[in-house]
Motif scaffolding. Structure first.
Motif, PDB file in Angstrom:
ATOM      1  N   PHE A  96      -4.511   9.756  10.224  1.00  0.00           N
ATOM      2  CA  PHE A  96      -3.794   9.172   8.837  1.00  0.00           C
ATOM      3  C   PHE A  96      -5.019   9.125   7.769  1.00  0.00           C
ATOM      4  O   PHE A  96      -5.041   9.726   6.769  1.00  0.00           O
ATOM      5  CB  PHE A  96      -3.371   7.869   9.041  1.00  0.00           C
ATOM      6  N   CYS A  97      -6.225   8.665   8.272  1.00  0.00           N
ATOM      7  CA  CYS A  97      -7.593   8.445   7.417  1.00  0.00           C
ATOM      8  C   CYS A  97      -8.241   9.837   7.148  1.00  0.00           C
ATOM      9  O   CYS A  97      -8.277  10.319   6.055  1.00  0.00           O
ATOM     10  CB  CYS A  97      -8.623   7.730   8.147  1.00  0.00           C
ATOM     11  N   GLU A  98      -7.898  10.816   8.002  1.00  0.00           N
ATOM     12  CA  GLU A  98      -8.263  12.311   7.725  1.00  0.00           C
ATOM     13  C   GLU A  98      -7.408  12.834   6.834  1.00  0.00           C
ATOM     14  O   GLU A  98      -8.000  13.624   5.841  1.00  0.00           O
ATOM     15  CB  GLU A  98      -8.449  12.825   9.026  1.00  0.00           C
ATOM     16  N   VAL A  99      -6.101  12.757   6.822  1.00  0.00           N
ATOM     17  CA  VAL A  99      -5.364  13.726   6.009  1.00  0.00           C
ATOM     18  C   VAL A  99      -5.464  12.969   4.619  1.00  0.00           C
ATOM     19  O   VAL A  99      -5.170  13.708   3.671  1.00  0.00           O
ATOM     20  CB  VAL A  99      -3.846  13.334   6.505  1.00  0.00           C
ATOM     21  N   HIS A 100      -5.559  11.716   4.241  1.00  0.00           N
ATOM     22  CA  HIS A 100      -5.550  10.936   3.211  1.00  0.00           C
ATOM     23  C   HIS A 100      -7.097  10.335   2.821  1.00  0.00           C
ATOM     24  O   HIS A 100      -7.173   9.246   2.239  1.00  0.00           O
ATOM     25  CB  HIS A 100      -4.797   9.756   3.164  1.00  0.00           C
ATOM     26  N   GLU A 101      -8.097  11.216   3.095  1.00  0.00           N
ATOM     27  CA  GLU A 101      -9.413  10.985   3.067  1.00  0.00           C
ATOM     28  C   GLU A 101      -9.739  10.699   1.520  1.00  0.00           C
ATOM     29  O   GLU A 101     -10.843  10.050   1.042  1.00  0.00           O
ATOM     30  CB  GLU A 101     -10.449  11.961   3.632  1.00  0.00           C
ATOM     31  N   SER A 102      -8.917  11.305   0.631  1.00  0.00           N
ATOM     32  CA  SER A 102      -9.263  11.321  -0.838  1.00  0.00           C
ATOM     33  C   SER A 102      -8.451  10.293  -1.581  1.00  0.00           C
ATOM     34  O   SER A 102      -8.649   9.973  -2.556  1.00  0.00           O
ATOM     35  CB  SER A 102      -9.157  12.685  -1.513  1.00  0.00           C
ATOM     36  N   ARG A 103      -7.786   9.474  -0.615  1.00  0.00           N
ATOM     37  CA  ARG A 103      -6.775   8.310  -1.268  1.00  0.00           C
ATOM     38  C   ARG A 103      -7.424   6.877  -0.904  1.00  0.00           C
ATOM     39  O   ARG A 103      -8.402   6.779  -0.099  1.00  0.00           O
ATOM     40  CB  ARG A 103      -5.362   8.552  -0.798  1.00  0.00           C
ATOM     41  N   ILE A 104      -6.845   5.895  -1.555  1.00  0.00           N
ATOM     42  CA  ILE A 104      -7.446   4.508  -1.137  1.00  0.00           C
ATOM     43  C   ILE A 104      -6.274   4.039  -0.209  1.00  0.00           C
ATOM     44  O   ILE A 104      -4.836   3.804  -0.608  1.00  0.00           O
ATOM     45  CB  ILE A 104      -7.287   3.796  -2.371  1.00  0.00           C
ATOM     46  N   ILE A 105      -6.391   3.882   1.134  1.00  0.00           N
ATOM     47  CA  ILE A 105      -5.675   3.527   2.011  1.00  0.00           C
ATOM     48  C   ILE A 105      -5.383   2.025   2.225  1.00  0.00           C
ATOM     49  O   ILE A 105      -6.207   1.100   2.322  1.00  0.00           O
ATOM     50  CB  ILE A 105      -6.056   4.075   3.446  1.00  0.00           C
ATOM     51  N   VAL A 106      -4.181   1.609   2.188  1.00  0.00           N
ATOM     52  CA  VAL A 106      -3.762   0.011   2.186  1.00  0.00           C
ATOM     53  C   VAL A 106      -2.695  -0.401   2.966  1.00  0.00           C
ATOM     54  O   VAL A 106      -1.986   0.570   3.130  1.00  0.00           O
ATOM     55  CB  VAL A 106      -3.621  -0.497   0.489  1.00  0.00           C
ATOM     56  N   THR A 107      -2.356  -1.408   3.353  1.00  0.00           N
ATOM     57  CA  THR A 107      -1.167  -1.737   4.168  1.00  0.00           C
ATOM     58  C   THR A 107      -0.025  -1.906   3.090  1.00  0.00           C
ATOM     59  O   THR A 107      -0.282  -2.259   1.717  1.00  0.00           O
ATOM     60  CB  THR A 107      -1.313  -3.133   4.681  1.00  0.00           C
ATOM     61  N   GLN A 108       1.160  -2.111   3.612  1.00  0.00           N
ATOM     62  CA  GLN A 108       2.400  -2.511   2.568  1.00  0.00           C
ATOM     63  C   GLN A 108       2.152  -3.638   1.932  1.00  0.00           C
ATOM     64  O   GLN A 108       2.188  -4.116   0.588  1.00  0.00           O
ATOM     65  CB  GLN A 108       3.355  -2.434   3.304  1.00  0.00           C
ATOM     66  N   ASP A 109       1.536  -4.898   2.463  1.00  0.00           N
ATOM     67  CA  ASP A 109       1.546  -6.293   2.022  1.00  0.00           C
ATOM     68  C   ASP A 109       0.328  -6.035   0.869  1.00  0.00           C
ATOM     69  O   ASP A 109       0.512  -6.738  -0.176  1.00  0.00           O
ATOM     70  CB  ASP A 109       1.074  -7.013   2.828  1.00  0.00           C
ATOM     71  N   GLN A 110      -0.640  -5.317   1.166  1.00  0.00           N
ATOM     72  CA  GLN A 110      -1.821  -4.899   0.384  1.00  0.00           C
ATOM     73  C   GLN A 110      -1.079  -4.433  -0.931  1.00  0.00           C
ATOM     74  O   GLN A 110      -1.429  -4.834  -2.093  1.00  0.00           O
ATOM     75  CB  GLN A 110      -2.911  -4.295   0.818  1.00  0.00           C
ATOM     76  N   SER A 111      -0.415  -3.287  -0.745  1.00  0.00           N
ATOM     77  CA  SER A 111       0.161  -2.698  -1.784  1.00  0.00           C
ATOM     78  C   SER A 111       0.986  -3.519  -2.812  1.00  0.00           C
ATOM     79  O   SER A 111       0.852  -3.381  -3.948  1.00  0.00           O
ATOM     80  CB  SER A 111       0.859  -1.425  -1.574  1.00  0.00           C
ATOM     81  N   ASP A 112       1.960  -4.154  -2.325  1.00  0.00           N
ATOM     82  CA  ASP A 112       2.881  -4.909  -2.909  1.00  0.00           C
ATOM     83  C   ASP A 112       2.160  -6.174  -3.759  1.00  0.00           C
ATOM     84  O   ASP A 112       2.449  -6.636  -4.902  1.00  0.00           O
ATOM     85  CB  ASP A 112       3.871  -5.744  -1.847  1.00  0.00           C
ATOM     86  N   LYS A 113       0.873  -6.800  -2.908  1.00  0.00           N
ATOM     87  CA  LYS A 113       0.168  -7.670  -3.993  1.00  0.00           C
ATOM     88  C   LYS A 113      -0.307  -7.113  -4.992  1.00  0.00           C
ATOM     89  O   LYS A 113      -0.530  -7.613  -6.105  1.00  0.00           O
ATOM     90  CB  LYS A 113      -0.817  -8.099  -2.847  1.00  0.00           C
ATOM     91  N   LEU A 114      -1.110  -5.884  -4.970  1.00  0.00           N
ATOM     92  CA  LEU A 114      -1.742  -5.168  -5.915  1.00  0.00           C
ATOM     93  C   LEU A 114      -0.773  -5.007  -7.206  1.00  0.00           C
ATOM     94  O   LEU A 114      -1.099  -5.152  -8.426  1.00  0.00           O
ATOM     95  CB  LEU A 114      -2.433  -3.866  -5.595  1.00  0.00           C
ATOM     96  N   GLU A 115       0.649  -4.443  -6.912  1.00  0.00           N
ATOM     97  CA  GLU A 115       1.434  -4.096  -7.891  1.00  0.00           C
ATOM     98  C   GLU A 115       1.927  -5.480  -8.553  1.00  0.00           C
ATOM     99  O   GLU A 115       1.996  -5.562  -9.810  1.00  0.00           O
ATOM    100  CB  GLU A 115       2.477  -3.422  -7.131  1.00  0.00           C
TER     101      GLU A 115
END
Length: 206
Positions: free
Chosen positions: A44-63
């Motif tokens: 997953f990290c290799e495929v999305h190496e140019s992205r910021i990887i977060v968990t669903q909980d982290q994504s929800d909190k950021l938003e």
């Protein structure tokens, strides 16, 4: 440099998302796996190496935190009126080369700093702000802006936001007295550092 802890990483992401939501939130990639290790995680990290990887909980909190700040008109207007992650460099007459990195700044709006807190109460935040030396930081940032832009000491504001839901926030204008006190203290720190560096002697706390 010290390695970045998960809490430090989340704090950095919150800053970026609040100040530049269109850019930061669009770069998120949500990991829905159970553990951030193993073959699936590595792939997953290799495929999305140019992205910021977060968990669903982290994504929800950021938003949620970003939405709460921008729902506050005063906070939103300040963010819109400033450039973000601004680095200023200048030469001080008493302490030599200097640098400051500001959360936000413009000549019209002044200096902006975004802070998160576990207790949004004004008394609690201001007490903790003094203990953490926020007055020193804001004094240095205003001093740097004054040195680079000219025109006197700029105004300064904190956007203060609660870390936990509902992520309440408010804008706190910093008084000129606090800015000047912080500026004077930090300039003296810079002067002492400059002197000790050039004489090759660094005394202890006493």
């Amino acid at each position: 440099d010290k390695p970045e802890t998960p809490a430090m990483q989340m704090g950095r992401l919150v800053h970026a998302a609040v100040l530049e939501p269109e850019i930061t939130l669009s770069l998120l990639e949500v990991w829905t796996g159970k553990a951030r290790r193993g073959k699936a995680w590595d792939e997953f990290c290799e495929v999305h190496e140019s992205r910021i990887i977060v968990t669903q909980d982290q994504s929800d909190k950021l938003e949620a935190m970003t939405a709460a700040v921008h729902a506050n008109k005063d906070a939103h207007d300040l963010i819109e009126a400033t450039e973000h992650e601004v680095t200023y460099q200048w030469d001080g007459k008493r302490y030599g080369p200097a640098k400051a990195r500001l959360d936000g700044h413009s000549k019209a709006a002044g200096v902006l700093e975004y802070k998160t807190t576990t207790d949004i109460g004004l008394r609690q935040f201001t007490t903790n702000a003094y203990r953490m030396g926020y007055h020193i930081g804001i004094g240095w940032y205003c001093h740097g802006a004054e040195e680079v832009d000219g025109g006197g000491i700029p105004q300064a504001h904190f956007i203060v936001q609660e870390q936990d839901a509902p992520h309440d926030c408010y804008v706190l204008r910093v008084s000129r007295q606090i800015i000047e006190a912080g500026r004077d203290e930090t300039c003296e720190i810079a002067r002492r550092y400059y002197v000790h560096k050039h004489v090759g002697s660094f005394p202890g706390v006493a």
